[in-house]
Design an enzyme around this catalytic site. Sequence first.
Site, PDB file in Angstrom:
ATOM      1  N   ARG A 111     102.095  96.550 -18.635  1.00  0.00           N
ATOM      2  CA  ARG A 111     103.233  96.388 -17.728  1.00  0.00           C
ATOM      3  C   ARG A 111     102.732  96.128 -16.299  1.00  0.00           C
ATOM      4  O   ARG A 111     102.839  95.023 -15.796  1.00  0.00           O
ATOM      5  CB  ARG A 111     104.139  97.630 -17.799  1.00  0.00           C
ATOM      6  N   ASP A 112     102.150  97.137 -15.682  1.00  0.00           N
ATOM      7  CA  ASP A 112     101.702  96.985 -14.295  1.00  0.00           C
ATOM      8  C   ASP A 112     100.638  95.891 -14.209  1.00  0.00           C
ATOM      9  O   ASP A 112     100.599  95.124 -13.242  1.00  0.00           O
ATOM     10  CB  ASP A 112     101.124  98.317 -13.804  1.00  0.00           C
ATOM     11  N   HIS A 133      98.789 107.649 -10.063  1.00  0.00           N
ATOM     12  CA  HIS A 133      98.791 106.228 -10.419  1.00  0.00           C
ATOM     13  C   HIS A 133      98.070 105.523  -9.268  1.00  0.00           C
ATOM     14  O   HIS A 133      98.633 105.336  -8.194  1.00  0.00           O
ATOM     15  CB  HIS A 133     100.245 105.776 -10.558  1.00  0.00           C
ATOM     16  N   HIS A 148      95.690 102.507  -7.517  1.00  0.00           N
ATOM     17  CA  HIS A 148      95.154 101.136  -7.502  1.00  0.00           C
ATOM     18  C   HIS A 148      93.833 101.161  -6.745  1.00  0.00           C
ATOM     19  O   HIS A 148      93.582 102.048  -5.932  1.00  0.00           O
ATOM     20  CB  HIS A 148      96.156 100.188  -6.851  1.00  0.00           C
ATOM     21  N   CYS A 191     101.064  94.310  -7.811  1.00  0.00           N
ATOM     22  CA  CYS A 191     102.533  94.358  -7.781  1.00  0.00           C
ATOM     23  C   CYS A 191     103.032  93.108  -7.078  1.00  0.00           C
ATOM     24  O   CYS A 191     102.657  92.847  -5.939  1.00  0.00           O
ATOM     25  CB  CYS A 191     103.011  95.603  -7.057  1.00  0.00           C
ATOM     26  N   ASN A 226      95.043  98.318 -10.953  1.00  0.00           N
ATOM     27  CA  ASN A 226      94.900  99.776 -11.047  1.00  0.00           C
ATOM     28  C   ASN A 226      93.433 100.103 -11.224  1.00  0.00           C
ATOM     29  O   ASN A 226      92.621  99.229 -11.545  1.00  0.00           O
ATOM     30  CB  ASN A 226      95.633 100.298 -12.284  1.00  0.00           C
TER      31      ASN A 226
END
Length: 315
Positions: free
Chosen positions: A13-14, A205, A207, A238, A247
């Site tokens: 997803r990310d 989370h 990055h 993003c 990430n």
Amino acid sequence: MKERIRITEVGLRDGLQNQPGLVSTADKLRLAGALVNAGIRQLEAVSFVHPKAVPQMADAVEVTAGLPQRAGMDYMALVPNLKGYERAKAAGYRHVAVVLASTDAFNLRNLNMTLAETEATCQEVIRQATADGMVVRAYISGAFSCPYDGKTPVSVVHRLSEKMLAAGASDIAISDTIGAGNPQQVIDILKPLLARFDSALFSLHLHDTRGTALANAWAGIECGVRHFDASIGGLGGCPFAPGATGNVATEDLVHLLHEAGFDTGIDLDALYHAIAVAETITAQPLGGRYAQWRRSQERRTAPQPAVCAPQDQRT
Ligand code: COA
Ligand code: ZN
């Protein structure tokens, strides 16, 4: 027995949402298969957002239908609003994630809502999802710094975390969306929270935009955090946060944690294979520092091409 750290893989997803080229459903499922084979058991698979906002997620239903099923597998979908929640529920998810950024500017760019509107939307989704018996995560995006407004006050992160917990969220993902955080910020945010709440309610989370992700993860470990997101090969970024890169690479984090004596349930060799799958499907070189080191080892130990001896050349 070694202490277990939970890793949520967010590459699908990310990681993929920022890819310029559309990745086919079959390729996404190939990557999911490689990750599950490596022992990943928590995986954020898709988001149910507007397909115009993130075209890469337009096949969320098809991806979901093809995900490999294994005992103990926990798939999660990101939902920006009630409509996204209903779509996730219809697709069969039992675990969803809402997202709220720390400022008006970031929420407006990301979700077309002010911070207050996003808070209300997230509360509504969390209440509905918990009433439906779902597990709900809340991402606090831009928790360290906002791409538009600069450094985020710790008090904002605490206020939003408390509000989402009160609504019924079972995991607050403190998110360094643009990779601008430092270990001191991790401590300043998490120490007071973990003094008041169960550490199982929080995850990090991170990055790695500026190379601080592993240092930040370790600061989290020291504070008592035992749940981290990561993305295979460091894939990601993003689309609504200019300059954000991937990430923390899953393989880098897993390697660090194993070396430090923790257990993740993940097989690092199989994870290394998954990087190659991610590279093939995105047609770009990937891999954090651990992968670079593995590749250099392979080059060193690969059989060298036969070199002719001088007398051979004379014949
Ligand atoms: N999935 C699909 N369609 C959706 C939707 C969702 N979750 N939420 C709203 N829509 C549709 C509405 O039904 C409406 O459709 P219509 O024009 O056919 O009637 C249209 O989108 C506009 O609805 P509105 O509520 O005004 O949405 P918006 O235009 O303000 O967009 C979001 C809001 C949240 C849907 C959009 O900004 C979005 O998808 N953002 C996601 C960003 C993202 O993924 N960021 C990275 C992860 S954090
Ligand atoms: Zn992210």
